[in-house]
Enzyme design. Structure first.
Site, mmCIF file in Angstrom:
data_model
loop_
_atom_site.group_PDB
_atom_site.id
_atom_site.type_symbol
_atom_site.label_atom_id
_atom_site.label_comp_id
_atom_site.label_asym_id
_atom_site.label_seq_id
_atom_site.Cartn_x
_atom_site.Cartn_y
_atom_site.Cartn_z
ATOM 1 N N CYS A 169 44.651 35.722 29.170
ATOM 2 C CA CYS A 169 45.388 36.876 28.677
ATOM 3 C C CYS A 169 46.597 37.065 29.591
ATOM 4 O O CYS A 169 46.695 36.430 30.648
ATOM 5 C CB CYS A 169 44.508 38.120 28.717
ATOM 6 S SG CYS A 169 44.008 38.529 30.394
ATOM 7 N N HIS B 269 37.248 35.354 36.994
ATOM 8 C CA HIS B 269 35.890 34.856 36.799
ATOM 9 C C HIS B 269 35.928 33.457 36.197
ATOM 10 O O HIS B 269 35.442 33.211 35.099
ATOM 11 C CB HIS B 269 35.103 35.808 35.893
ATOM 12 C CG HIS B 269 34.695 37.062 36.600
ATOM 13 N ND1 HIS B 269 34.583 38.276 35.991
ATOM 14 C CD2 HIS B 269 34.376 37.276 37.907
ATOM 15 C CE1 HIS B 269 34.218 39.189 36.871
ATOM 16 N NE2 HIS B 269 34.094 38.608 38.052
ATOM 17 N N HIS C 187 41.298 43.257 38.104
ATOM 18 C CA HIS C 187 40.335 44.352 37.946
ATOM 19 C C HIS C 187 40.734 45.616 38.701
ATOM 20 O O HIS C 187 40.204 46.692 38.448
ATOM 21 C CB HIS C 187 38.962 43.931 38.514
ATOM 22 C CG HIS C 187 38.384 42.738 37.848
ATOM 23 N ND1 HIS C 187 37.849 41.670 38.535
ATOM 24 C CD2 HIS C 187 38.240 42.444 36.557
ATOM 25 C CE1 HIS C 187 37.413 40.773 37.678
ATOM 26 N NE2 HIS C 187 37.639 41.209 36.477
ATOM 27 N N CYS D 21 45.890 44.615 36.538
ATOM 28 C CA CYS D 21 46.477 44.522 35.196
ATOM 29 C C CYS D 21 47.039 45.893 34.807
ATOM 30 O O CYS D 21 46.377 46.920 35.032
ATOM 31 C CB CYS D 21 45.420 44.083 34.194
ATOM 32 S SG CYS D 21 46.089 44.018 32.527
ATOM 33 N N GLU E 252 35.947 46.171 37.831
ATOM 34 C CA GLU E 252 36.957 47.052 37.217
ATOM 35 C C GLU E 252 36.431 48.489 37.152
ATOM 36 O O GLU E 252 37.135 49.441 37.506
ATOM 37 C CB GLU E 252 37.296 46.571 35.798
ATOM 38 C CG GLU E 252 38.261 47.505 35.088
ATOM 39 C CD GLU E 252 38.390 47.216 33.594
ATOM 40 O OE1 GLU E 252 38.375 46.032 33.201
ATOM 41 O OE2 GLU E 252 38.505 48.193 32.824
ATOM 42 N N THR F 192 38.092 47.955 29.995
ATOM 43 C CA THR F 192 39.052 47.304 29.080
ATOM 44 C C THR F 192 38.444 46.194 28.219
ATOM 45 O O THR F 192 39.048 45.792 27.234
ATOM 46 C CB THR F 192 40.220 46.680 29.890
ATOM 47 O OG1 THR F 192 39.657 45.828 30.892
ATOM 48 C CG2 THR F 192 41.071 47.744 30.539
ATOM 49 N N SER G 291 31.969 36.348 33.630
ATOM 50 C CA SER G 291 33.073 37.019 32.938
ATOM 51 C C SER G 291 32.563 37.968 31.865
ATOM 52 O O SER G 291 31.923 37.555 30.899
ATOM 53 C CB SER G 291 33.981 35.942 32.324
ATOM 54 O OG SER G 291 34.736 36.491 31.276
ATOM 55 N N ASN H 138 34.276 39.729 29.604
ATOM 56 C CA ASN H 138 34.835 39.593 28.252
ATOM 57 C C ASN H 138 34.288 38.353 27.554
ATOM 58 O O ASN H 138 34.149 38.335 26.338
ATOM 59 C CB ASN H 138 36.368 39.664 28.290
ATOM 60 C CG ASN H 138 37.006 38.411 28.846
ATOM 61 O OD1 ASN H 138 37.215 37.458 28.128
ATOM 62 N ND2 ASN H 138 37.300 38.405 30.140
ATOM 63 N N SER I 34 39.797 34.669 31.036
ATOM 64 C CA SER I 34 40.056 33.998 32.310
ATOM 65 C C SER I 34 39.828 32.487 32.212
ATOM 66 O O SER I 34 39.614 31.825 33.228
ATOM 67 C CB SER I 34 39.189 34.618 33.418
ATOM 68 O OG SER I 34 37.867 34.762 32.981
HETATM 69 FE FE1 F3S Z 1 43.455 40.707 30.500
HETATM 70 FE FE2 F3S Z 1 44.390 42.924 31.438
HETATM 71 FE FE3 F3S Z 1 43.017 42.918 29.246
HETATM 72 S S1 F3S Z 1 43.516 41.293 32.615
HETATM 73 S S2 F3S Z 1 41.578 41.229 29.441
HETATM 74 S S3 F3S Z 1 45.018 41.979 29.543
HETATM 75 S S4 F3S Z 1 42.879 44.401 30.872
#
Ligand code: F3S
Length: 282
Positions: free
Chosen positions: A12, A42, A75, A97, A127, A163, A219, A221, A263
């Protein structure tokens, strides 16, 4: 076998920015040693590569000398830890971020205005721990609508999301909170990259025989992507690299869907796709 990669997958914007910043440090000729506070992302491949090139990750800032350079990962960190880095006179490269920074700012503002803070997310995730540190570690943290009993009845509260949680998780919790809190201010802070990756993975998982989710085991996400895909595709596997493909049984006529956590670098996705192209299947 046919291979389809989800429209949104892999690095991302926030992670890309942090990784580029870390590699940028290697070209500096100022003899200042660079560290990351916690593993930068991660993803073990990237973390090991940085380590081999001289950028170590540390957990405790007391383990490094003053005048070192420290990279804050996407984070983010607590307000208190931020002050400690400054006190120690470290050169700070803050790669928090912007989407996470926004959550920290909301939490700080509403905490200072007398609101109770609720974070929907994983209390152990860096985070969430960092965000909690912007309201003096007073937040109520809930991961699902099943443990809502820890939230008392409040007159006023502000709720934010980690997030990387799912929309479904957020909506379920919010629905219950609306009955528990008289004056509830909610900010759906799930980031855009997470939304796009989750939607694309969901769509793809409906039309394939097997889903491969690429990403670090730690990770958050990536784990969410796996959960989403599993609902529509029973044969969903999470792997960190192409080597793990050997543990999965493929059939000749399979259509294979690929997605990857925020990531996961593009070269790891390409490696997996290339490996699958050469597989014959049973
Ligand atoms: Fe990436 Fe930022 Fe979202 S690190 S997953 S764009 S909160």
């Amino acid at each position: 076998m046919k291979v389809i990669v989800a429209n949104h997958a892999g690095f991302c914007f926030g992670v890309k920015r942090a990784v580029e910043k870390a590699y940028e440090q290697l070209n500096k000729k100022d003899n200042i040693k660079t560290y990351t506070l916690g593993e930068l992302i991660h993803n073990p491949h990237v973390v090991n590569d940085l380590y081999e090139k001289g950028i170590k990750s540390i957990e405790d800032i007391n383990s490094i000398n003053e005048n070192s350079r420290i990279i804050i990962r996407t984070h983010g960190i607590s307000e208190d830890l931020y002050s400690k880095l400054k006190e120690k006179n470290l050169e700070i490269e803050d790669m928090t971020c912007p989407f996470v920074k926004k959550v920290q700012n909301i939490v700080k503002k509403y905490y200072n205005n007398g609101y109770n803070i609720i974070i929907v997310g994983d209390e152990k995730h860096p985070e969430v721990r960092g965000v909690n540190g912007w309201c003096n570690n007073t937040a109520y943290i809930i991961n699902s609508s099943e443990n809502m009993e820890i939230i008392p009845k409040f007159n006023k509260a502000c709720v934010v999301a980690q997030t990387t949680i799912t929309q479904e998780q957020w909506e379920k919790v919010l629905k219950i909170l609306k009955n528990k809190v008289k004056e509830l201010i909610s900010f759906n802070t799930i980031c855009d990259a997470t939304n796009k990756r989750q939607k694309a993975a969901e769509e793809l998982s409906h039309i394939v025989d097997i889903m491969i989710v690429i990403g670090g085991k730690k990770s958050s996400n990536t784990q969410k992507l796996k959960k989403i895909c599993e609902k529509n595709c029973k044969k969903t596997y999470q792997i960190e690299s192409k080597e793990e493909l050997n543990l999965i049984l493929f059939k000749k006529d399979y259509t294979i869907g690929i997605t990857a956590g925020a990531s996961t670098p593009g070269y790891i996705i390409n490696d997996v796709v290339n490996e699958l192209m050469y597989k014959k299947g049973e």
